[in-house]
Motif scaffolding. Structure first.
Motif, PDB file in Angstrom:
ATOM      1  N   LYS A 275       0.681  -1.151  -0.005  1.00 25.33           N
ATOM      2  CA  LYS A 275      -0.188   0.060  -0.102  1.00 25.33           C
ATOM      3  C   LYS A 275       0.782   1.211  -0.008  1.00 25.33           C
ATOM      4  O   LYS A 275       0.557   2.433  -0.595  1.00 25.33           O
TER       5      LYS A 275
ATOM      6  N   SER B 168       2.116   1.818  -3.444  1.00 22.15           N
ATOM      7  CA  SER B 168       1.033   2.316  -4.436  1.00 22.15           C
ATOM      8  C   SER B 168       0.566   3.401  -4.104  1.00 22.15           C
ATOM      9  O   SER B 168      -0.389   3.852  -4.679  1.00 22.15           O
TER      10      SER B 168
ATOM     11  N   LEU C 128      -1.294   4.568  -1.147  1.00 17.76           N
ATOM     12  CA  LEU C 128      -2.387   4.391  -0.308  1.00 17.76           C
ATOM     13  C   LEU C 128      -1.974   4.895   1.009  1.00 17.76           C
ATOM     14  O   LEU C 128      -2.789   5.342   1.943  1.00 17.76           O
TER      15      LEU C 128
ATOM     16  N   GLU D  75       0.343  10.564  -5.875  1.00 15.57           N
ATOM     17  CA  GLU D  75      -0.786  10.213  -5.505  1.00 15.57           C
ATOM     18  C   GLU D  75      -1.150   8.850  -6.164  1.00 15.57           C
ATOM     19  O   GLU D  75      -0.758   8.456  -7.167  1.00 15.57           O
ATOM     20  N   ALA D  76      -1.972   7.932  -5.354  1.00 16.24           N
ATOM     21  CA  ALA D  76      -1.929   6.725  -5.833  1.00 16.24           C
ATOM     22  C   ALA D  76      -2.803   6.653  -7.291  1.00 16.24           C
ATOM     23  O   ALA D  76      -2.388   5.805  -7.870  1.00 16.24           O
ATOM     24  N   TYR D  77      -3.702   7.427  -7.395  1.00 19.98           N
ATOM     25  CA  TYR D  77      -4.400   7.261  -8.846  1.00 19.98           C
ATOM     26  C   TYR D  77      -3.337   7.456  -9.985  1.00 19.98           C
ATOM     27  O   TYR D  77      -3.810   7.163 -11.088  1.00 19.98           O
TER      28      TYR D  77
ATOM     29  N   THR E 228      -1.183   4.174 -11.557  1.00 20.06           N
ATOM     30  CA  THR E 228      -1.616   3.244 -12.667  1.00 20.06           C
ATOM     31  C   THR E 228      -1.109   3.733 -14.228  1.00 20.06           C
ATOM     32  O   THR E 228      -0.911   3.005 -15.017  1.00 20.06           O
TER      33      THR E 228
ATOM     34  N   HIS F  79      -1.806  -2.835  -8.796  1.00 21.04           N
ATOM     35  CA  HIS F  79      -1.735  -3.494  -7.345  1.00 21.04           C
ATOM     36  C   HIS F  79      -3.120  -4.022  -7.454  1.00 21.04           C
ATOM     37  O   HIS F  79      -3.978  -3.559  -7.471  1.00 21.04           O
TER      38      HIS F  79
ATOM     39  N   PRO G 147      -5.267  -5.809  -4.894  1.00 20.82           N
ATOM     40  CA  PRO G 147      -4.964  -5.780  -3.593  1.00 20.82           C
ATOM     41  C   PRO G 147      -5.629  -7.341  -2.643  1.00 20.82           C
ATOM     42  O   PRO G 147      -5.992  -8.115  -3.135  1.00 20.82           O
TER      43      PRO G 147
ATOM     44  N   MET H 135     -13.424  -0.817 -15.416  1.00 22.07           N
ATOM     45  CA  MET H 135     -12.667   0.152 -14.224  1.00 22.07           C
ATOM     46  C   MET H 135     -11.156  -0.328 -14.290  1.00 22.07           C
ATOM     47  O   MET H 135     -10.475   0.931 -14.168  1.00 22.07           O
TER      48      MET H 135
ATOM     49  N   TYR I 219      -9.671   1.957 -16.843  1.00 24.78           N
ATOM     50  CA  TYR I 219     -10.350   3.478 -16.501  1.00 24.78           C
ATOM     51  C   TYR I 219      -9.329   4.232 -17.152  1.00 24.78           C
ATOM     52  O   TYR I 219      -9.761   5.513 -17.904  1.00 24.78           O
ATOM     53  N   ILE I 220      -7.760   4.198 -17.126  1.00 27.93           N
ATOM     54  CA  ILE I 220      -7.058   5.217 -17.702  1.00 27.93           C
ATOM     55  C   ILE I 220      -7.000   5.174 -19.320  1.00 27.93           C
ATOM     56  O   ILE I 220      -6.120   6.154 -19.968  1.00 27.93           O
TER      57      ILE I 220
ATOM     58  N   ARG J  47      -8.518  -7.586 -14.124  1.00 28.36           N
ATOM     59  CA  ARG J  47      -8.931  -6.204 -14.024  1.00 28.36           C
ATOM     60  C   ARG J  47      -7.455  -5.324 -13.849  1.00 28.36           C
ATOM     61  O   ARG J  47      -7.532  -4.503 -14.357  1.00 28.36           O
TER      62      ARG J  47
ATOM     63  N   ARG K 242     -18.492   6.658 -18.302  1.00 30.12           N
ATOM     64  CA  ARG K 242     -17.156   6.589 -17.600  1.00 30.12           C
ATOM     65  C   ARG K 242     -17.341   7.294 -16.336  1.00 30.12           C
ATOM     66  O   ARG K 242     -16.881   6.658 -15.257  1.00 30.12           O
TER      67      ARG K 242
ATOM     68  N   GLU L 158     -10.708   3.165  -2.109  1.00 29.18           N
ATOM     69  CA  GLU L 158      -9.236   2.724  -1.879  1.00 29.18           C
ATOM     70  C   GLU L 158      -8.919   2.047  -3.296  1.00 29.18           C
ATOM     71  O   GLU L 158      -8.039   2.419  -4.058  1.00 29.18           O
TER      72      GLU L 158
ATOM     73  N   GLN M 255      -8.998   4.062  -6.857  1.00 28.67           N
ATOM     74  CA  GLN M 255      -7.686   4.801  -6.656  1.00 28.67           C
ATOM     75  C   GLN M 255      -6.890   3.955  -7.475  1.00 28.67           C
ATOM     76  O   GLN M 255      -6.161   4.251  -8.459  1.00 28.67           O
ATOM     77  N   LEU M 256      -6.858   2.693  -6.926  1.00 26.77           N
ATOM     78  CA  LEU M 256      -5.787   1.846  -7.671  1.00 26.77           C
ATOM     79  C   LEU M 256      -5.937   1.641  -9.045  1.00 26.77           C
ATOM     80  O   LEU M 256      -5.148   1.068  -9.908  1.00 26.77           O
ATOM     81  N   MET M 257      -7.246   1.694  -9.479  1.00 22.60           N
ATOM     82  CA  MET M 257      -7.668   1.709 -10.910  1.00 22.60           C
ATOM     83  C   MET M 257      -7.301   2.750 -11.708  1.00 22.60           C
ATOM     84  O   MET M 257      -7.359   3.063 -12.962  1.00 22.60           O
ATOM     85  N   GLY M 258      -6.807   3.988 -11.102  1.00 18.95           N
ATOM     86  CA  GLY M 258      -6.429   5.136 -11.573  1.00 18.95           C
ATOM     87  C   GLY M 258      -7.398   6.276 -11.610  1.00 18.95           C
ATOM     88  O   GLY M 258      -7.502   7.171 -12.263  1.00 18.95           O
ATOM     89  N   ILE M 259      -8.621   5.688 -10.812  1.00 22.64           N
ATOM     90  CA  ILE M 259      -9.586   6.789 -10.673  1.00 22.64           C
ATOM     91  C   ILE M 259      -9.385   8.047  -9.793  1.00 22.64           C
ATOM     92  O   ILE M 259      -8.874   8.042  -8.667  1.00 22.64           O
ATOM     93  N   ASN M 260      -9.580   9.430 -10.269  1.00 22.31           N
ATOM     94  CA  ASN M 260      -9.448  10.364  -9.322  1.00 22.31           C
ATOM     95  C   ASN M 260     -10.423  10.413  -8.387  1.00 22.31           C
ATOM     96  O   ASN M 260     -11.336  11.210  -8.666  1.00 22.31           O
TER      97      ASN M 260
END
Ligand SMILES: Nc1ncnc2c1ncn2[C@@H]1O[C@H](COP(=O)(O)OP(=O)(O)O)[C@@H](O)[C@H]1O
Ligand SMILES: [Mg+2]
Lengths: 233, 290
Positions: free
Chosen positions: A45, A48, A50, A69-71, A74, A80, A82, A99, A102-103, A146, B161, B174, B177-182
């Motif tokens: 964590k 990444s 968190l 920042e975590a986001y 990616t 990561h 979890p 998801m 997402y990026i 995912r 989206r 949490e 965020q790991l998915m890259g979502i702000n």
């Protein structure tokens, strides 16, 4: 590829990770083994974003990420998976994969979704289903799938074998190995030390927040202390 | 015919409750906060539209658009300034802060516009007659536009989206965020959307009930909150259905029993829901994480 130097992580007064340093090179499978509560998840964590380390330095692809920042990570190619799978229970299987990507844009995603479905045919059969209705093994497959959606350079996995039947554990580990052979670098956190060391190149042993041993996987499998403490004699 | 008449009036006020309840529910879903300042956004929306139209003689469409934008921005600012710093604190501090913001908005309004009620001019004048009954255009427009808004909102949350990110964040911020979502942007978007809906609700409300005053948001907000609880707080279809049900219950009470009992009936519904099924009609069980 990933370099962690002297991180210290606290939960209030609890000093959970003590001066930990380790490295993962491009193309490796590196495992971090340790008992429950040793601080494995805390380390992932922190990498990444968190959680934050007090002092120390974390760099990924030669770029310092200690305060990113975590986001944003990616996007840099870090993924990561979890502990406890953490799929989005109310979303459908396919929405979970979206998801994960997402990026990225829709076109890239639809291509990667097909790759994930090829790798996990069980998931494909359930694509329209609400993810919370999947079995534990399927949820782990989904969680792995995912994490691949962002086309990561490094995947950090937190106890992917947790709570799974032995057949499924075998299957998950062979998938991890395949992923690595296809070019993805892996940082694998496990309590199941025997399985983890059987596919890893190198390993670190973590005890109550400190790294006590570092060696290649074969040497760790033959190490008497490791045998006694983690491999059941 | 009386029944149909009462139902239509119930749908009219119910649509307004639904628009406001959506804001409570979306915000609760994403930050687990009962945003007690949400009702006061209605009041801000009412004053803003009234002010722009009466002082600047702005055309209605412009006043309404500006009001929606202003309320959305206000919602986002409130979250950023007052709630975000407390995201990791306990829920009680957040709740108290929300009540504080609510009082602040009411007092600022009182300072600027005094406590005397102001008259809002209906922007949907005229009426249609169905059978021997008359329905004001405000009623029909309120119902029709609200239904369209709710459909669009459903599509947005289901297919876009941002909508999917909202659902992911409300389930597990949490991991989101790991998915890259702000997560911050997603939360801001939710507050903007909820406050924008409250602004629309405000305009519809004022077109039918022309008095506006600094405390008008309290009761309206509270009833919409009851609607959100009835539907299942956190659930969007729940907020919509809950809002319509509360509106119809009120209207039927007014028509068949006594207009003095409407508030009692609404809060009676709240008590019954809390006793029998606290998770509401569409609510999920609280222990959804294994
Ligand atoms: N959220 C938390 N709050 C307080 N202490 C925590 C929290 N999470 C973990 N800990 C403590 O930190 C230590 C390391 O936990 P963790 O990283 O989860 O270990 P592992 O993943 O190796 O099982 C444990 O002593 C645990 O009790
Ligand atoms: Mg752990």
């Amino acid at each position: 590829m990933l370099k962690v130097e002297n991180i210290n992580v606290y939960y209030g007064a609890i000093h959970a990770v003590k001066n930990v340093s380790f490295e993962v090179a491009q193309g490796e499978i590196v495992t971090l083994i340790g008992a429950n509560g040793a601080g494995k998840s805390t380390i992932l964590k922190t990498v990444s974003g968190l959680l934050r380390s007090k002092g120390g330095r974390i760099s990924f692809l030669n770029e310092e990420i200690s305060s990113s920042e975590a986001y944003k990570l990616t996007q840099k190619g870090l993924s990561h998976v979890p502990e406890g799978r953490r799929i989005f229970q109310q979303l459908t299987v396919e929405e979970n994969l979206e998801m994960g990507g997402y990026i990225r844009n829709n076109r890239e995603n639809s291509r990667t979704i097909e790759d994930v479905y090829d790798r996990f045919p069980r998931i494909k059969e359930r694509r329209r289903q609400i993810a919370g209705t999947l079995s534990g093994g399927e949820q782990q497959m989904l969680s792995l799938g995912r994490s691949l959606m962002s086309a990561p350079r490094l995947v950090m996995m937190d106890e992917p074998s947790m709570g799974l039947a032995p057949v499924l554990v075998e299957q998950i580990f062979s998938i991890i190995k395949e992923l690595n052979e296809a070019g993805t670098t892996i940082l694998l956190v496990e309590q199941n030390a025997r399985m983890a060391l059987s596919i890893a190149h190198r390993g670190y042993v973590l005890e109550t927040g400190k790294i006590t041993l570092e060696a290649n996987a074969q040497a760790l499998l033959n190490n008497n202390e490791v045998k006694r403490a983690y491999l059941g004699g | 015919m009386t029944l149909v008449y009462l139902m239509i009036n119930g749908l009219q006020i119910g649509s307004i409750y639904a628009l406001v309840a959506l804001g409570y529910s979306m915000v609760y879903g994403i930050v687990k906060l009962i945003n007690f300042a949400h009702g006061d956004i209605i009041m801000v929306g009412a004053y803003s539209t009234w002010y722009l139209m009466s002082r600047f003689s702005a055309p209605a469409w412009l006043a309404v658009t500006a009001t929606i934008v202003m309320c959305s921005v206000l919602g986002v600012l409130i979250e950023k300034i007052a709630y975000k710093p407390l995201r990791k604190s306990d829920r009680l501090s957040l709740l108290v802060t929300a009540i504080g913001i609510s009082l602040l908005l009411q007092n600022v309004a009182q300072l600027l516009f005094s406590a005397n009620p102001r008259m809002f001019t209906n922007i949907f004048t005229g009426s249609v007659s169905i059978g021997e009954r008359q329905f004001s255009n405000a009623t029909t427009v309120t119902i029709a536009v609200s239904i369209v808004i709710m459909l669009l909102l459903t599509l947005l949350v289901k297919h876009t989206r941002m909508g999917k990110a909202m659902r992911a964040v409300s389930e597990d911020y949490e991991t989101a965020q790991l998915m890259g979502i702000n997560v911050n942007n997603t939360i801001s978007f939710t507050f903007a959307l909820g406050s924008g809906l409250a602004a629309v609700g405000a305009v519809f409300y004022c077109c039918s009930y022309s008095q506006i005053q600094p405390t008008m948001g309290s009761m309206l907000g509270l009833k919409a909150f009851v609607a959100a609880v009835l539907g299942g707080i956190g659930s969007m279809p729940g907020a919509m259905i809950g809002g319509l049900c509360i509106g119809i219950a009120e209207s039927l009470t007014k028509g068949y029993i006594s207009s003095q009992l409407t508030d009692a009936v609404v809060f009676g519904i709240l008590i019954v829901v809390l006793l029998i099924k606290p998770s509401g009609m569409f609510g999920r069980r609280m222990n959804e994480k294994v």
